[in-house]
Design a protein around this motif. Sequence first.
Motif, short mmCIF file in Angstrom:
data_model
loop_
_atom_site.label_atom_id
_atom_site.label_comp_id
_atom_site.label_asym_id
_atom_site.label_seq_id
_atom_site.Cartn_x
_atom_site.Cartn_y
_atom_site.Cartn_z
N ARG A 178 0.60 -1.10 -0.05
CA ARG A 178 -0.27 0.22 -0.06
C ARG A 178 0.92 1.37 0.39
O ARG A 178 0.65 2.06 -0.57
CB ARG A 178 -0.80 -0.06 1.36
N TRP A 179 2.30 1.07 0.94
CA TRP A 179 2.68 2.60 1.42
C TRP A 179 3.72 2.72 -0.40
O TRP A 179 4.10 4.12 -1.14
CB TRP A 179 3.91 2.97 2.44
N GLY A 180 3.78 1.33 -1.28
CA GLY A 180 4.85 1.22 -2.38
C GLY A 180 3.96 2.64 -3.77
O GLY A 180 4.36 3.04 -3.93
N VAL A 202 5.00 6.04 -5.74
CA VAL A 202 4.35 5.94 -6.95
C VAL A 202 3.30 7.29 -6.79
O VAL A 202 3.87 8.30 -7.65
CB VAL A 202 4.04 4.39 -6.98
N ARG A 203 2.23 7.28 -6.20
CA ARG A 203 1.12 7.93 -6.86
C ARG A 203 1.51 9.70 -6.31
O ARG A 203 1.76 10.54 -7.17
CB ARG A 203 0.21 8.34 -5.83
N GLY A 204 2.63 9.58 -4.47
CA GLY A 204 3.07 11.01 -4.79
C GLY A 204 3.78 11.80 -5.64
O GLY A 204 4.37 12.47 -5.88
N LEU A 205 4.95 10.53 -6.45
CA LEU A 205 5.84 10.97 -6.71
C LEU A 205 5.14 12.30 -8.45
O LEU A 205 6.23 12.58 -8.99
CB LEU A 205 6.66 9.76 -7.87
N LEU A 206 4.28 11.20 -8.66
CA LEU A 206 3.46 11.45 -10.35
C LEU A 206 3.37 12.98 -9.76
O LEU A 206 2.41 13.80 -11.18
CB LEU A 206 2.88 11.10 -10.97
N LEU A 207 2.43 13.59 -8.39
CA LEU A 207 1.53 14.35 -8.16
C LEU A 207 2.32 16.18 -8.56
O LEU A 207 3.53 15.89 -8.72
CB LEU A 207 1.03 14.84 -6.64
N ASP A 208 2.14 17.07 -8.76
CA ASP A 208 2.43 18.20 -8.45
C ASP A 208 3.38 18.22 -7.28
O ASP A 208 2.87 18.00 -6.68
CB ASP A 208 1.38 19.26 -8.98
N GLY A 209 3.98 19.19 -7.58
CA GLY A 209 4.78 19.68 -6.26
C GLY A 209 5.87 19.87 -6.24
O GLY A 209 6.62 18.92 -7.04
N ARG A 210 7.00 20.76 -5.70
CA ARG A 210 8.37 21.03 -6.03
C ARG A 210 9.54 19.77 -5.13
O ARG A 210 10.14 19.09 -5.69
CB ARG A 210 8.66 22.10 -5.45
N ALA A 256 1.46 14.06 2.42
CA ALA A 256 0.32 15.47 3.13
C ALA A 256 -0.63 15.37 1.65
O ALA A 256 -1.58 16.23 2.32
CB ALA A 256 1.15 17.04 3.32
N ARG A 257 0.33 15.49 0.53
CA ARG A 257 -0.63 15.99 -0.63
C ARG A 257 -1.46 14.91 -1.00
O ARG A 257 -2.59 14.98 -1.49
CB ARG A 257 -0.17 15.89 -2.26
N LEU A 258 -1.13 13.55 -0.80
CA LEU A 258 -1.97 12.17 -0.92
C LEU A 258 -3.58 12.41 0.29
O LEU A 258 -3.84 11.55 0.51
CB LEU A 258 -0.98 11.86 -1.03
N GLY A 259 -2.73 13.07 1.56
CA GLY A 259 -3.84 12.82 2.50
C GLY A 259 -3.76 11.95 3.21
O GLY A 259 -4.45 11.43 4.75
N GLU A 260 -2.53 11.39 3.90
CA GLU A 260 -1.39 10.69 4.13
C GLU A 260 -0.87 10.72 5.12
O GLU A 260 0.06 12.56 5.41
CB GLU A 260 -1.47 9.50 3.25
N ASP A 261 -0.53 10.30 6.60
CA ASP A 261 0.49 10.45 8.03
C ASP A 261 1.36 9.76 7.03
O ASP A 261 1.47 9.07 6.84
CB ASP A 261 -0.01 9.65 8.73
N GLY A 262 2.82 11.40 7.27
CA GLY A 262 3.58 10.92 6.17
C GLY A 262 4.39 10.34 7.55
O GLY A 262 6.05 10.37 7.33
N ASN A 263 4.61 10.60 8.81
CA ASN A 263 5.32 10.32 10.00
C ASN A 263 5.39 8.39 9.61
O ASN A 263 6.31 7.72 11.01
CB ASN A 263 5.06 10.72 11.00
N ARG A 264 4.48 7.97 9.30
CA ARG A 264 4.57 6.46 9.45
C ARG A 264 5.82 5.80 8.95
O ARG A 264 6.13 6.31 7.58
CB ARG A 264 3.01 5.59 8.59
#
Length: 57
Positions: free
Chosen positions: A26-28, A32-40, A49-57
């Motif tokens: 799931r995190w993998g 991949v989705r996060g890499l394809l999103l806009d954002g610097r 954060a852009r995916l609405g997930e907790d980045g500290n996991r």
Amino acid sequence: MAGVREGLEAFAAELFDGFFRADQRRWGQAYVRGLLLDGRRKSVEPMAARLGEDGNR
């Protein structure tokens, strides 16, 4: 857009099929989705954060 998402999900499922744990797969896929999103910044926390997930996991 739905076709693109389905294709991406199929690609990620095949890519991470060798991971034994479901949470790793799931995190993998989220990564991949996060890499394809806009954002610097493409580090884990901003992508989560852009995916609405907790980045500290």
